[in-house]
Design an enzyme around this catalytic site. Structure first.
Site, PDB file in Angstrom:
ATOM      1  N   ASN A   9     -19.326  21.253  27.081  1.00  0.00           N
ATOM      2  CA  ASN A   9     -20.202  22.846  26.968  1.00  0.00           C
ATOM      3  C   ASN A   9     -21.911  21.895  26.484  1.00  0.00           C
ATOM      4  O   ASN A   9     -21.666  21.488  25.885  1.00  0.00           O
ATOM      5  CB  ASN A   9     -20.404  23.651  25.106  1.00  0.00           C
ATOM      6  CG  ASN A   9     -20.530  24.263  24.631  1.00  0.00           C
ATOM      7  OD1 ASN A   9     -21.617  24.864  25.453  1.00  0.00           O
ATOM      8  ND2 ASN A   9     -20.483  25.029  23.566  1.00  0.00           N
ATOM      9  N   TRP A  10     -22.730  22.556  27.570  1.00  0.00           N
ATOM     10  CA  TRP A  10     -24.176  22.070  27.543  1.00  0.00           C
ATOM     11  C   TRP A  10     -25.027  23.304  27.224  1.00  0.00           C
ATOM     12  O   TRP A  10     -25.822  22.993  26.480  1.00  0.00           O
ATOM     13  CB  TRP A  10     -24.575  22.536  29.349  1.00  0.00           C
ATOM     14  CG  TRP A  10     -23.500  21.700  29.764  1.00  0.00           C
ATOM     15  CD1 TRP A  10     -23.170  20.120  29.334  1.00  0.00           C
ATOM     16  CD2 TRP A  10     -24.344  21.348  31.244  1.00  0.00           C
ATOM     17  NE1 TRP A  10     -22.929  19.916  30.631  1.00  0.00           N
ATOM     18  CE2 TRP A  10     -23.358  19.873  32.131  1.00  0.00           C
ATOM     19  CE3 TRP A  10     -24.147  21.879  32.227  1.00  0.00           C
ATOM     20  CZ2 TRP A  10     -23.727  19.982  33.491  1.00  0.00           C
ATOM     21  CZ3 TRP A  10     -24.490  21.611  34.146  1.00  0.00           C
ATOM     22  CH2 TRP A  10     -24.081  20.009  33.872  1.00  0.00           C
ATOM     23  N   LYS A  11     -24.311  23.995  26.325  1.00  0.00           N
ATOM     24  CA  LYS A  11     -24.410  25.559  25.527  1.00  0.00           C
ATOM     25  C   LYS A  11     -26.297  25.566  25.674  1.00  0.00           C
ATOM     26  O   LYS A  11     -25.979  25.794  27.070  1.00  0.00           O
ATOM     27  CB  LYS A  11     -25.394  24.450  23.875  1.00  0.00           C
ATOM     28  CG  LYS A  11     -24.023  23.648  23.399  1.00  0.00           C
ATOM     29  CD  LYS A  11     -23.426  23.506  22.019  1.00  0.00           C
ATOM     30  CE  LYS A  11     -23.124  22.734  21.742  1.00  0.00           C
ATOM     31  NZ  LYS A  11     -22.774  23.003  20.122  1.00  0.00           N
ATOM     32  N   HIS A  96     -17.337  30.947  19.836  1.00  0.00           N
ATOM     33  CA  HIS A  96     -17.987  29.610  19.183  1.00  0.00           C
ATOM     34  C   HIS A  96     -18.643  29.695  18.034  1.00  0.00           C
ATOM     35  O   HIS A  96     -18.948  31.112  18.064  1.00  0.00           O
ATOM     36  CB  HIS A  96     -18.550  29.209  20.381  1.00  0.00           C
ATOM     37  CG  HIS A  96     -19.111  27.693  20.307  1.00  0.00           C
ATOM     38  ND1 HIS A  96     -20.208  26.707  19.693  1.00  0.00           N
ATOM     39  CD2 HIS A  96     -18.982  26.612  20.465  1.00  0.00           C
ATOM     40  CE1 HIS A  96     -20.652  26.107  19.041  1.00  0.00           C
ATOM     41  NE2 HIS A  96     -19.658  25.434  20.222  1.00  0.00           N
ATOM     42  N   GLU A  98     -20.903  29.287  17.178  1.00  0.00           N
ATOM     43  CA  GLU A  98     -22.908  29.269  17.151  1.00  0.00           C
ATOM     44  C   GLU A  98     -22.345  30.784  17.554  1.00  0.00           C
ATOM     45  O   GLU A  98     -23.165  31.427  16.975  1.00  0.00           O
ATOM     46  CB  GLU A  98     -23.589  29.025  18.042  1.00  0.00           C
ATOM     47  CG  GLU A  98     -23.819  27.085  17.241  1.00  0.00           C
ATOM     48  CD  GLU A  98     -23.219  26.226  19.211  1.00  0.00           C
ATOM     49  OE1 GLU A  98     -23.488  26.537  20.029  1.00  0.00           O
ATOM     50  OE2 GLU A  98     -23.453  24.984  18.585  1.00  0.00           O
ATOM     51  N   GLU A 168     -13.044  23.450  16.300  1.00  0.00           N
ATOM     52  CA  GLU A 168     -14.363  23.043  16.316  1.00  0.00           C
ATOM     53  C   GLU A 168     -14.853  23.296  15.078  1.00  0.00           C
ATOM     54  O   GLU A 168     -15.518  24.013  14.781  1.00  0.00           O
ATOM     55  CB  GLU A 168     -15.315  23.669  16.732  1.00  0.00           C
ATOM     56  CG  GLU A 168     -14.823  23.390  18.395  1.00  0.00           C
ATOM     57  CD  GLU A 168     -15.974  23.318  19.108  1.00  0.00           C
ATOM     58  OE1 GLU A 168     -16.807  22.436  20.378  1.00  0.00           O
ATOM     59  OE2 GLU A 168     -16.854  24.340  19.576  1.00  0.00           O
ATOM     60  N   GLY A 174     -22.470  18.591  16.073  1.00  0.00           N
ATOM     61  CA  GLY A 174     -23.681  18.031  16.318  1.00  0.00           C
ATOM     62  C   GLY A 174     -24.446  17.558  15.107  1.00  0.00           C
ATOM     63  O   GLY A 174     -25.423  17.955  14.696  1.00  0.00           O
ATOM     64  N   SER A 216     -19.308  16.074  17.240  1.00  0.00           N
ATOM     65  CA  SER A 216     -19.059  15.117  17.102  1.00  0.00           C
ATOM     66  C   SER A 216     -18.598  14.582  17.729  1.00  0.00           C
ATOM     67  O   SER A 216     -18.059  13.589  18.159  1.00  0.00           O
ATOM     68  CB  SER A 216     -19.867  14.256  16.075  1.00  0.00           C
ATOM     69  OG  SER A 216     -21.140  15.728  15.495  1.00  0.00           O
ATOM     70  N   GLY A 237     -20.150  18.779  23.240  1.00  0.00           N
ATOM     71  CA  GLY A 237     -21.543  19.167  23.576  1.00  0.00           C
ATOM     72  C   GLY A 237     -22.120  17.959  23.803  1.00  0.00           C
ATOM     73  O   GLY A 237     -22.233  17.915  24.921  1.00  0.00           O
ATOM     74  N   GLY A 238     -23.300  17.759  23.471  1.00  0.00           N
ATOM     75  CA  GLY A 238     -24.269  16.354  22.935  1.00  0.00           C
ATOM     76  C   GLY A 238     -23.902  15.398  24.004  1.00  0.00           C
ATOM     77  O   GLY A 238     -24.517  15.097  24.730  1.00  0.00           O
TER      78      GLY A 238
END
Ligand code: 13P
Length: 250
Positions: A9-11, A96, A98, A168, A174, A216, A237-238
């Site tokens: 997921n590049w967000k 998600h 967020e 999640e 993150g 993470s 993500g990251g």
């Protein structure tokens, strides 16, 4: 047998140049090492067309981070699955944390999105998870249970082949604080039991639904997480936003 899925997921990250470079890196490096694993990436909507062109035929699938549950219509700022399928987009994230947290998306709205997606041939990746205060208050299973029941209500059993769930925990996203494999396994087993409970003969459906873990995930902790019986992949993500660390997840 459920597949092992490595989803990125590049967000709301990466410039166009960076997104194109990363997609080319994935095209050139992932298929060879993906052995037996499925790869899906979720770029920001503005990069979907370019990235899906690069990854066409590579075996790496491309998904949208969000959709609006309707065909073409007057809905400013949103994207219809009809427009996405033209680009070869096959998957979409729903719910998600967020979006739940900062855009007030409810499980009910997620349900409308999931319903629309699966009826239109997409795979919906439904994200669920508790916040830190919910975990500390001992409400993890209550929260997960209601997110599953509300988000997946009235979805026909034959559409479940197009549903994945991503657990999640919000406190692990993150933050570098990954859930322990035991904590994640416990939540995944619970989610699978909740899915089974949606139908009279739900065990088979639950047993074939992929449940990914997100929060993470890194090359150095993914192996241990994936060795748990109910963890079928990662929604990353990251670490998915750099070719070295994404490739390191396979
Ligand atoms: P991180 O891997 O950066 O914690 O993000 C997880 C996530 O939110 C994936 O959807």
């Amino acid at each position: 047998m459920r597949p092992k899925i490595i989803a990125g997921n590049w967000k709301m990250n990466l410039s166009e140049k960076e997104a194109i470079e990363l997609a080319k890196g994935i095209r050139d490096q992932i298929p060879g090492i993906a052995k037996g694993k499925q790869a899906v990436i979720f770029p920001s909507s503005i990069h979907l067309a370019a990235v899906s062109r690069i990854l066409e035929g590579s075996g790496v699938q491309v998904g949208a981070q969000n959709i609006y549950p309707s065909g073409l219509t007057a809905m400013t700022g949103e994207t219809s699955p009809d427009q996405l399928s033209e680009l070869g987009i096959s998957h979409a994230l729903v719910g998600h944390s967020e979006r739940r947290q900062f855009l007030a998306e409810s499980s009910d709205f997620c349900n409308r999105k999931i319903s629309f997606l699966v009826q239109n041939g997409f795979t919906a990746v439904y994200c669920v998870g508790e916040t830190l205060s919910e975990r500390e208050a001992g409400k993890t299973f209550e929260i997960l249970g209601s997110q599953i029941k509300e988000g997946l209500k009235s979805i026909h059993s034959h559409h479940f082949s197009r549903i994945w769930v991503a657990y999640e925990p919000v406190w692990a996203i993150g933050t570098g604080k990954v859930a322990t494999p035991k904590q994640a396994q416990e939540a995944h087993a619970f989610i699978r039991k909740e899915i089974a409970g949606l139908f009279q003969n739900g065990i088979e459906i639950a047993n074939s639904t992929p449940i990914l873990y997100g929060g993470s995930v890194k090359p150095d902790n993914i192996k241990e997480l994936l060795s748990e019986p109910d963890i079928d992949g990662g929604l990353v993500g990251g670490a998915s936003q750099k070719i070295g660390s994404y490739a390191g997840l396979f």
